[in-house]
Design an enzyme around this catalytic site. Structure first.
Site, PDB file in Angstrom:
ATOM      1  N   GLY A   1       1.842   1.973  -3.593  1.00 48.71           N
ATOM      2  CA  GLY A   1       0.743   2.441  -4.459  1.00 48.71           C
ATOM      3  C   GLY A   1       0.230   3.815  -4.055  1.00 48.71           C
ATOM      4  O   GLY A   1       0.146   4.749  -4.865  1.00 48.71           O
TER       5      GLY A   1
ATOM      6  N   ASP B   1       0.261  -4.814   9.540  1.00 48.73           N
ATOM      7  CA  ASP B   1      -0.566  -4.728  10.747  1.00 48.73           C
ATOM      8  C   ASP B   1       0.212  -5.170  11.985  1.00 48.73           C
ATOM      9  O   ASP B   1       0.079  -4.563  13.052  1.00 48.73           O
ATOM     10  CB  ASP B   1      -1.842  -5.556  10.546  1.00 48.73           C
ATOM     11  CG  ASP B   1      -2.712  -4.945   9.448  1.00 48.73           C
ATOM     12  OD1 ASP B   1      -3.019  -3.741   9.540  1.00 48.73           O
ATOM     13  OD2 ASP B   1      -3.046  -5.650   8.491  1.00 48.73           O
TER      14      ASP B   1
ATOM     15  N   GLY C   1       1.639   5.989  -2.010  1.00 49.34           N
ATOM     16  CA  GLY C   1       2.694   7.007  -1.978  1.00 49.34           C
ATOM     17  C   GLY C   1       2.976   7.596  -3.349  1.00 49.34           C
ATOM     18  O   GLY C   1       3.038   8.814  -3.520  1.00 49.34           O
TER      19      GLY C   1
ATOM     20  N   ARG D   1      12.087   1.975   8.074  1.00 55.66           N
ATOM     21  CA  ARG D   1      13.335   1.757   8.818  1.00 55.66           C
ATOM     22  C   ARG D   1      14.507   1.738   7.835  1.00 55.66           C
ATOM     23  O   ARG D   1      14.386   1.181   6.727  1.00 55.66           O
ATOM     24  CB  ARG D   1      13.291   0.498   9.667  1.00 55.66           C
ATOM     25  CG  ARG D   1      12.878  -0.741   8.943  1.00 55.66           C
ATOM     26  CD  ARG D   1      12.748  -1.891   9.924  1.00 55.66           C
ATOM     27  NE  ARG D   1      12.075  -3.010   9.285  1.00 55.66           N
ATOM     28  CZ  ARG D   1      11.743  -4.113   9.906  1.00 55.66           C
ATOM     29  NH1 ARG D   1      11.979  -4.246  11.198  1.00 55.66           N
ATOM     30  NH2 ARG D   1      11.148  -5.094   9.269  1.00 55.66           N
TER      31      ARG D   1
ATOM     32  N   GLN E   1       0.818  -1.224   0.000  1.00 57.57           N
ATOM     33  CA  GLN E   1       0.000   0.000   0.000  1.00 57.57           C
ATOM     34  C   GLN E   1       0.847   1.267   0.000  1.00 57.57           C
ATOM     35  O   GLN E   1       0.493   2.263  -0.631  1.00 57.57           O
ATOM     36  CB  GLN E   1      -0.954   0.025   1.214  1.00 57.57           C
ATOM     37  CG  GLN E   1      -2.103  -0.951   1.110  1.00 57.57           C
ATOM     38  CD  GLN E   1      -3.016  -0.684  -0.075  1.00 57.57           C
ATOM     39  OE1 GLN E   1      -3.287   0.457  -0.437  1.00 57.57           O
ATOM     40  NE2 GLN E   1      -3.501  -1.746  -0.702  1.00 57.57           N
TER      41      GLN E   1
ATOM     42  N   SER F   1     -24.969 -23.352 -21.614  1.00 55.78           N
ATOM     43  CA  SER F   1     -25.938 -24.274 -22.227  1.00 55.78           C
ATOM     44  C   SER F   1     -27.106 -24.528 -21.281  1.00 55.78           C
ATOM     45  O   SER F   1     -27.000 -24.346 -20.061  1.00 55.78           O
ATOM     46  CB  SER F   1     -25.239 -25.596 -22.545  1.00 55.78           C
ATOM     47  OG  SER F   1     -24.954 -26.274 -21.333  1.00 55.78           O
TER      48      SER F   1
ATOM     49  N   HIS G   1      -6.668   0.072   7.306  1.00 54.63           N
ATOM     50  CA  HIS G   1      -7.335  -1.129   7.806  1.00 54.63           C
ATOM     51  C   HIS G   1      -7.783  -0.816   9.231  1.00 54.63           C
ATOM     52  O   HIS G   1      -7.046  -0.159   9.980  1.00 54.63           O
ATOM     53  CB  HIS G   1      -6.314  -2.281   7.800  1.00 54.63           C
ATOM     54  CG  HIS G   1      -6.912  -3.651   7.816  1.00 54.63           C
ATOM     55  ND1 HIS G   1      -8.262  -3.911   7.697  1.00 54.63           N
ATOM     56  CD2 HIS G   1      -6.325  -4.883   7.938  1.00 54.63           C
ATOM     57  CE1 HIS G   1      -8.467  -5.216   7.730  1.00 54.63           C
ATOM     58  NE2 HIS G   1      -7.311  -5.824   7.880  1.00 54.63           N
TER      59      HIS G   1
END
Ligand SMILES: NC(=O)c1ccc[n+]([C@@H]2O[C@H](COP(=O)([O-])OP(=O)(O)OC[C@H]3O[C@@H](n4cnc5c(N)ncnc54)[C@H](OP(=O)(O)O)[C@@H]3O)[C@@H](O)[C@H]2O)c1
Length: 401
Positions: free
Chosen positions: A97, A153, A99, A114, A94, A323, A177
């Site tokens: 994307g 997380d 950023g 880090r 995340q 079908s 989240h």
């Protein structure tokens, strides 16, 4: 245009059906429907035009407010965040994307990770410059007016004791989240009560957040507010949702976001569908079917021919395109599957809601060797007969010849 697109889709469908299996053909009636333009009215009622904005939409009888990109054109975003520094913490899926989309939108965004970890190196490769817009986590948090917590997380929980004291009064805290604050008894992430706390959760991976933005489209996201101290938390979340690359945004709560997300990925999105593929494949193999037949009837036809139709035009359309024999059988068997699976989904929802899934995720993903352990499990999947067969079947697709 729709007629043309539908004709193309139908031609593709026919080609796929022939390539994969001749057994299930399009019915004449479905082909007629697909090319006759009968459905063009419904499609034309929802054109994808750039001028749409906030609107009430009736979703199956329930009115909801939807916010769209048109509500926040670039100039409005630039003006809204002109005095802000968006400190994006973590540069995984995340972070990458969201950023890069924020940066391309011209906003003042900095990244905090880090030093010398995998993300630090990845950020430099993507053009973030140490000391200019790339810092270690704590430094970035100090500089930011918005702290966008996009650490994994498990890492959010681990780093919280060091980060919390830095979340001073003027800052806004952002998550993608609801995991950390909702399960605070397990994560110990208890947001300060004197700052705005908001959430924007893109409904897809960070790679998709980025690729849809680059295509000039946008991912669907939900947004929620945990604390609204300024009285502007909703507006901030809606604006940031668009700034990170959302196409349309619907409102939820932190609790509903985390419960639906954990539930969905364990269910139909990933775990459930994988389990169903395996069960169907195994029974076919136990009954003497060849690997290629078992794979084609389980996965290839699903992903290449039928599921794209569900995605584009709906379940009824997919039934209609098959079908009469296939249709009759599926109509008889879907309630049996639903009734057999519903108790499993009920157990899963309970396991999500009572924190068991969170506990499991935290315990596993906090281990120092969690990446190696995950890789070992993925290797097991990679080596399953069904997925080895899939590799060979994919090579036979017309586009890979
Ligand atoms: N991925 C998705 O599809 C998705 C979709 C919607 C929402 N979300 C949510 O978005 C958030 C970010 O998820 P993600 O998938 O982007 O995360 P991720 O790819 O797992 O990113 C991990 C990031 O956390 C850092 N990190 C891990 N352990 C750390 C530690 N102990 N100290 C400092 N940094 C640490 C990593 O840095 P190093 O490289 O240095 O280890 C990396 O930058 C989560 O809340 C997630 O639930 C994810």
């Amino acid at each position: 245009m729709f007629r043309q697109a539908t004709k193309q889709a139908t031609r593709q469908l026919i080609a796929n059906s022939r390539a994969i299996t001749a057994k299930r053909a399009l019915s004449v009636a479905a082909r007629k429907t697909a090319t006759s333009g009968l459905r063009s009215t419904a499609f034309a009622a929802k054109p994808l035009v750039a001028t749409r904005g906030i609107k009430q939409i009736n979703f199956g009888g329930v009115e909801e407010t939807v916010y769209e990109r048109a509500d926040w054109p670039r100039e409005k975003l630039l003006n809204y965040f002109k005095d802000d520094t968006l400190a994006l913490i973590g540069y995984g899926s995340q972070g990458y994307g969201q950023g890069l989309n924020l940066r391309d939108n011209g906003l003042n965004v900095i990244v905090g990770v880090r030093k010398n970890g995998a993300s630090w190196k990845a950020a430099i490769e993507d053009g973030w410059v140490p000391g200019e817009n790339l810092f270690d986590v704590q430094e970035a948090v100090k500089k930011g007016t918005y702290v966008m917590n996009l650490l994994s997380d498990a890492a959010q929980s681990e780093t919280w004791p060091a980060l919390k004291p830095l979340l001073t009064k003027e800052k806004t805290l952002y998550f993608s989240h609801g995991f950390s604050p909702v399960f605070k008894d397990l994560t110990h992430v208890e947001p300060p009560t004197d700052i705005d706390v908001i959430l924007v959760a893109p409904k897809g991976s960070g790679r998709t957040v980025r690729s849809l933005f680059k295509e000039g489209r946008g991912i669907n996201s939900s947004y929620a507010v945990w604390n609204d101290v300024s009285g502007k938390a909703h507006e901030k979340a809606q604006a940031l949702a668009v700034a990170v690359g959302s196409g349309y945004v619907y409102q939820t709560t932190f609790e509903k976001e985390v419960n639906s997300d954990l539930y969905g990925e364990r269910g139909c999105l990933m775990g459930g569908i994988h389990g169903m593929f395996l069960a169907q494949y195994e029974v076919l193999r136990e009954n003497g079917h060849s690997p290629s037949e078992a794979f084609n009837e389980t996965v290839e036809e699903a992903t290449q021919s039928l599921y794209p139709l569900i995605g584009k035009y709906g379940m009824d359309y997919m039934y209609d395109a098959c079908s009469t024999t296939a249709r009759r059988g599926a109509l008889d068997w879907y309630p049996i599957f639903k009734n057999a699976l519903k108790p499993v989904f009920q157990d899963l929802y309970e396991s999500t809601k009572n924190g068991s899934e969170t506990k499991r995720s935290l315990e596993f993903n906090s281990q120092p060797d969690y990446r190696e352990k995950l890789e070992a499990e993925l290797e097991t999947i990679r080596n399953m007969e069904i997925w080895r067969v899939g590799k060979e079947v994919r090579k036979l697709r017309p586009e890979n010849n």
